[in-house]
Each structure stands twice: as C-alpha cells, then as structure tokens.
Design a protein around this motif. Sequence first.
Motif, mmCIF file in Angstrom:
data_model
loop_
_atom_site.group_PDB
_atom_site.id
_atom_site.type_symbol
_atom_site.label_atom_id
_atom_site.label_comp_id
_atom_site.label_asym_id
_atom_site.label_seq_id
_atom_site.Cartn_x
_atom_site.Cartn_y
_atom_site.Cartn_z
ATOM 1 N N GLU A 251 0.824 -1.207 0.000
ATOM 2 C CA GLU A 251 0.000 0.000 0.000
ATOM 3 C C GLU A 251 0.861 1.261 0.000
ATOM 4 O O GLU A 251 0.579 2.251 0.698
ATOM 5 C CB GLU A 251 -0.954 -0.005 1.193
ATOM 6 C CG GLU A 251 -1.927 -1.175 1.182
ATOM 7 C CD GLU A 251 -2.854 -1.165 2.373
ATOM 8 O OE1 GLU A 251 -2.682 -0.308 3.265
ATOM 9 O OE2 GLU A 251 -3.774 -2.005 2.419
ATOM 10 N N GLY A 252 1.935 1.204 -0.766
ATOM 11 C CA GLY A 252 2.782 2.368 -0.949
ATOM 12 C C GLY A 252 3.787 2.634 0.148
ATOM 13 O O GLY A 252 4.467 3.670 0.120
ATOM 14 N N ARG A 253 3.929 1.728 1.123
ATOM 15 C CA ARG A 253 4.872 1.938 2.208
ATOM 16 C C ARG A 253 5.735 0.694 2.388
ATOM 17 O O ARG A 253 5.239 -0.429 2.269
ATOM 18 C CB ARG A 253 4.149 2.259 3.520
ATOM 19 C CG ARG A 253 3.328 3.542 3.444
ATOM 20 C CD ARG A 253 2.760 3.900 4.795
ATOM 21 N NE ARG A 253 3.787 4.262 5.765
ATOM 22 C CZ ARG A 253 4.331 5.476 5.858
ATOM 23 N NH1 ARG A 253 3.975 6.445 5.028
ATOM 24 N NH2 ARG A 253 5.239 5.726 6.791
ATOM 25 N N ILE A 254 7.017 0.911 2.669
ATOM 26 C CA ILE A 254 7.929 -0.218 2.848
ATOM 27 C C ILE A 254 7.953 -0.637 4.315
ATOM 28 O O ILE A 254 7.869 0.197 5.215
ATOM 29 C CB ILE A 254 9.350 0.113 2.365
ATOM 30 C CG1 ILE A 254 9.947 1.269 3.182
ATOM 31 C CG2 ILE A 254 9.356 0.428 0.876
ATOM 32 C CD1 ILE A 254 11.426 1.476 2.944
ATOM 33 N N PRO A 255 8.076 -1.941 4.596
ATOM 34 C CA PRO A 255 8.099 -2.412 5.986
ATOM 35 C C PRO A 255 9.519 -2.509 6.533
ATOM 36 O O PRO A 255 10.483 -2.727 5.796
ATOM 37 C CB PRO A 255 7.484 -3.800 5.869
ATOM 38 C CG PRO A 255 7.941 -4.277 4.519
ATOM 39 C CD PRO A 255 7.991 -3.054 3.636
#
Length: 275
Positions: A251-255
Amino acid sequence: MDRWLDRAAARRGFEATSGPDVLAREVENRLAERLQYIKLEPQRIVDAGCGASSATLHLRQRYPDAVIHGVDSSFNALRHARAPANWLGRLRGVFHSPREHWVAADMTHLPFAPGSCDLLWSNLSLAWADDPLACFKEWQRALRVGGLVMFTTYGPDTLKELRSAFGEDPFPHVHPFIDMHDLGDMMVASGFAEPVMDMEMLTLTYSNVPAMLGELRATGQVNAHRGRRRALTAKGRWAQMTTRYAAMAREGRIPATFEIVYGHAWKPAPREIAD
C-alpha cells in the motif's frame, strides 16, 4: 535446551508509521506491563542503558518508594533520560526526585556493590553491548539473591528486509543480533535461574528507503559492525538495494521488521557444596 523456558507471549498487532523512537516506547510499555505479574517490591532499581528509554516514569509509578539509578555510558543519553520530551518529564527535570540518580557508566562495569540491587531493568540496550555475556555476569553480580533482571533486545530477524535488499553484498549492513535461545544460555552461564524468554515481531512502515535510513541514523542506530565496508557503497549497488526494497512495499509503504526479544530471570541462592 531444557535449562531455560520458552513462553508464548500474547501476540498483539503493532504497525506504526513513525520511527525507532516510537518502537522503543512501545516495547518499553509492553515490558512495563509485565511488572504486574511479578511479585517483587524492589528498594533499589537499576535501569541499565537508560538513554534508550524513559522507563523511570513507569518504574516510579509502580514503585514510588524505590531508589532508581539510571545508568548509561553517554552523557547526552542521560540528559535525555532525565527529562524526556513531554511535560511530565520536563517537570521531573525541574523538581528532581532525591530517589532518582543518574550515573555515567558502562553496563559491564556498574558502580554498585555486589548484591545491592533488587531489580535490574534494561530496554533495547543489550543489542549494542560488545559482550552481552559480560553484561549478564555484571548484572548478576549487582543483584541480591532473589533479585530480578528484566530486559528487551533485538533478535536476528530485525531489519530482515534491509538485509535481504542488499542481496549478495559480502559486507554486512545489519548487525547479527543474538537469538533468544543463545541469550537464555548466556543467562544460565552467568548464574541466573531458569530464564524465561519469548519474542514477537513488530513492524514500522516508511514512505521510502531514505526515510527509513534517515530515522535509523537520527536515533543512533547505525552500522558499526567491524566487518562493514569502510568506503562508500557504489551507486549501482545502492540503487539495486533501493529497487529491491521498494518491491517489498505494501500500500505504498515499505516495511521494517523488528524482532523483539523479552527475557527475565531471578538470581538464585548460591549452591552449598557438600563436604
């Protein structure tokens, strides 16, 4: 491996869009919650590596009559721990409790007499120790018989995404954090009785790789591995890493995964040797 005990922790979801400071506060809160299950009324508490936390507020609330010693090797960290960035912390900095003391010292050389402490607390500081076994031995020395050590640290799956993104790079970019099984064995070797160990995975998310690395640097979590590359990473290798990491986005964010290890153990009475 029956000398220590795995205990399954109640897993709670945690995913934050802020950085390691938020993670440290969350882990600190979770460790503090465990105090309610501990039957101990400590008179003297040592917060080892206190610059990584604001634990004094938790400890003072639960043990209002205890003397608390915040210990850290960094003077700047001690200033931060003494007056955290909130109104209660600033007030405490002005009206300083005579039962709180701040000591510049290494965790492997605590300036306390043997058997003088009841509770030794450490939140996310052990990971930065050069010799964790030496820390455990020193903590065991400082605790009285029946005293308790409680700590958190990072496990080997911490920042696994960053490690994976660097692929076959022969130089380490993430520290080789110690597995909880080995930490349990170290505690037994240091003289603690039947350590209780468990772990959980917590996740932070970031808009991009530079944002993640920037927050790690801002909180002092940099690569100090002895085997690290001493020169700058080549642009091509860096670009390859960021591309690999970006492909992990959700969703557009890196973990960024952090394996959090929890441990506690008691100091037993010395064994009597039969004649």
